[in-house]
Motif scaffolding. Structure first.
Motif, mmCIF file in Angstrom:
data_model
loop_
_atom_site.group_PDB
_atom_site.id
_atom_site.type_symbol
_atom_site.label_atom_id
_atom_site.label_comp_id
_atom_site.label_asym_id
_atom_site.label_seq_id
_atom_site.Cartn_x
_atom_site.Cartn_y
_atom_site.Cartn_z
ATOM 1 N N LEU A 61 0.832 -1.200 0.000
ATOM 2 C CA LEU A 61 0.000 0.000 0.000
ATOM 3 C C LEU A 61 0.870 1.256 0.000
ATOM 4 O O LEU A 61 0.571 2.234 -0.685
ATOM 5 C CB LEU A 61 -0.918 0.018 1.222
ATOM 6 N N ALA A 62 1.966 1.211 0.749
ATOM 7 C CA ALA A 62 2.831 2.385 0.900
ATOM 8 C C ALA A 62 3.514 2.774 -0.409
ATOM 9 O O ALA A 62 3.849 3.949 -0.600
ATOM 10 C CB ALA A 62 3.884 2.131 1.980
ATOM 11 N N ILE A 63 3.709 1.805 -1.324
ATOM 12 C CA ILE A 63 4.353 2.142 -2.593
ATOM 13 C C ILE A 63 3.324 2.399 -3.701
ATOM 14 O O ILE A 63 3.694 2.604 -4.856
ATOM 15 C CB ILE A 63 5.346 1.049 -3.045
ATOM 16 N N TYR A 73 -4.960 2.984 6.624
ATOM 17 C CA TYR A 73 -3.848 3.535 5.863
ATOM 18 C C TYR A 73 -4.343 4.540 4.831
ATOM 19 O O TYR A 73 -3.811 5.648 4.712
ATOM 20 C CB TYR A 73 -3.049 2.429 5.175
ATOM 21 N N GLN A 74 -5.373 4.160 4.086
ATOM 22 C CA GLN A 74 -5.858 5.030 3.019
ATOM 23 C C GLN A 74 -6.516 6.301 3.551
ATOM 24 O O GLN A 74 -6.570 7.307 2.844
ATOM 25 C CB GLN A 74 -6.808 4.245 2.111
ATOM 26 N N ASN A 75 -6.980 6.253 4.796
ATOM 27 C CA ASN A 75 -7.568 7.440 5.424
ATOM 28 C C ASN A 75 -6.533 8.295 6.147
ATOM 29 O O ASN A 75 -6.879 9.278 6.802
ATOM 30 C CB ASN A 75 -8.673 7.032 6.401
ATOM 31 N N VAL A 119 -1.872 6.138 9.536
ATOM 32 C CA VAL A 119 -0.810 5.170 9.290
ATOM 33 C C VAL A 119 -0.440 4.426 10.569
ATOM 34 O O VAL A 119 -0.146 3.223 10.547
ATOM 35 C CB VAL A 119 0.421 5.884 8.692
ATOM 36 N N GLN A 120 -0.465 5.130 11.701
ATOM 37 C CA GLN A 120 -0.105 4.487 12.967
ATOM 38 C C GLN A 120 -1.079 3.366 13.310
ATOM 39 O O GLN A 120 -0.670 2.285 13.737
ATOM 40 C CB GLN A 120 -0.079 5.526 14.094
ATOM 41 N N ARG A 121 -2.371 3.614 13.105
ATOM 42 C CA ARG A 121 -3.371 2.589 13.370
ATOM 43 C C ARG A 121 -3.158 1.380 12.440
ATOM 44 O O ARG A 121 -3.219 0.231 12.878
ATOM 45 C CB ARG A 121 -4.777 3.173 13.171
ATOM 46 N N ALA A 122 -2.891 1.661 11.182
ATOM 47 C CA ALA A 122 -2.644 0.586 10.211
ATOM 48 C C ALA A 122 -1.435 -0.246 10.625
ATOM 49 O O ALA A 122 -1.458 -1.482 10.553
ATOM 50 C CB ALA A 122 -2.435 1.171 8.820
#
Length: 295
Positions: free
Chosen positions: A196-198, A222-224, A227-230
């Motif tokens: 997802l990050a790339i 992540y998409q929202n 990132v920390q929660r993901a």
């Protein structure tokens, strides 16, 4: 093409005689859709495709499409290392109501990149369905080079790739050099967040049978922008993901489904069920709130 965020490579339930159990399949389909699956990949490796006849695959495609009834994308595994046979099965799959097809890399005969290109092109040109490529060198002994995937993406109905190479550099190259409507899905559960990050689109998952809701929350977090929660969800779920691949798949995930009360039977030879000790080790790694009587 966006098939959703979490796609499940669905197991094929078998009854005590080793035949496809359609009652169990209906329960499984509803379980998956209710627990985060946007799409279902049917008769892939996790579905024990090497042990299914063509007629069994077609019956399964038809059944899953009917039960899903638009609630999830249905992607039919019609690829093999026989181009003509793949074309024939793909053409027949069109009539079953599936939404797309997935084509695994030809295994055992080890074609060149030129051979891979023409294999995929020939099948894609024989169907009007969207095509997802499947790069899985660990099972096929051949890697589709990024350049070949990029070239194939120029064919109108080749719209996506499931990348199980584990090579994030290659995936980055594919994402950056294909059109925005060409999607890349991780084929490894544990790489979902890095992919997802790339710029990847999501995951074609095995562990989503058990932790689909968690995977969906991780992707959406992540998409929202959370990132920390993901990352926390990834960290919490990684032991379960690893446990579901501690033995040859799909034996662990079938055992895990049976443990949580979604009965899918055993695997067909040459796969074998988990031993009693292996089942105990697996059960310890499943999320406690998902566990019921393991029987």
């Amino acid at each position: 093409m966006n098939f959703g965020q979490v796609l499940t490579a669905m197991v094929t339930p078998f009854d005590q005689n080793g035949d496809i159990d359609y009652h169990a399949a209906r329960t499984l389909i509803n379980h998956l859709i209710a627990n985060g699956s946007d799409g279902l990949v049917v008769a892939g490796t996790t579905g024990e495709s090497p042990t299914l006849t063509s007629n069994e695959k077609l019956d399964l495609f038809r059944f899953v499409a009917k039960v899903a009834d638009g609630r999830a994308t249905v992607i039919a595994g019609t690829g093999s290392n026989n181009t003509r046979a793949s074309i024939d099965l793909t053409r027949q799959a069109e009539a079953t109501g599936v939404d797309a097809i997935m084509l695994t890399t030809p295994y055992y005969n080890k074609p060149s990149q030129e051979g891979l290109y023409h294999h995929y092109k020939a099948i894609a040109q024989a169907t009007s369905l969207p095509v997802m490529l499947y790069n899985v060198p660990g099972r096929s002994a051949v890697t589709i080079a990024p350049e070949t995937i990029i070239q194939l993406s120029e064919i109108n109905n080749i719209v996506s790739v499931k990348e199980a190479s584990g090579n994030l550099d290659a995936m980055t190259d594919i994402i950056s050099k294909t059109s925005d409507d060409f999607t890349l899905y991780s084929g490894d559960d544990s790489l979902t967040l890095p992919v997802l990050a790339i710029g990847g689109n999501g995951i074609v998952s095995v562990s989503s049978h058990i932790i689909g809701g968690y995977l969906k929350e991780m992707v959406q977090s992540y998409q929202n922008g959370n990132v920390q929660r993901a990352a926390l969800i990834h960290q919490d779920m990684l032991p379960t993901m690893k446990a579901l691949f501690a033995q040859p798949s799909p034996s662990p995930v079938k055992a895990a489904l049976n443990m949580i009360g979604i009965y899918v039977g055993d695997v067909r030879l040459p796969m074998v069920p988990l031993s009693i000790e292996e089942k105990k080790q697996l059960q310890q790694m499943l999320p406690p709130n998902k566990i019921t009587d393991a029987g």
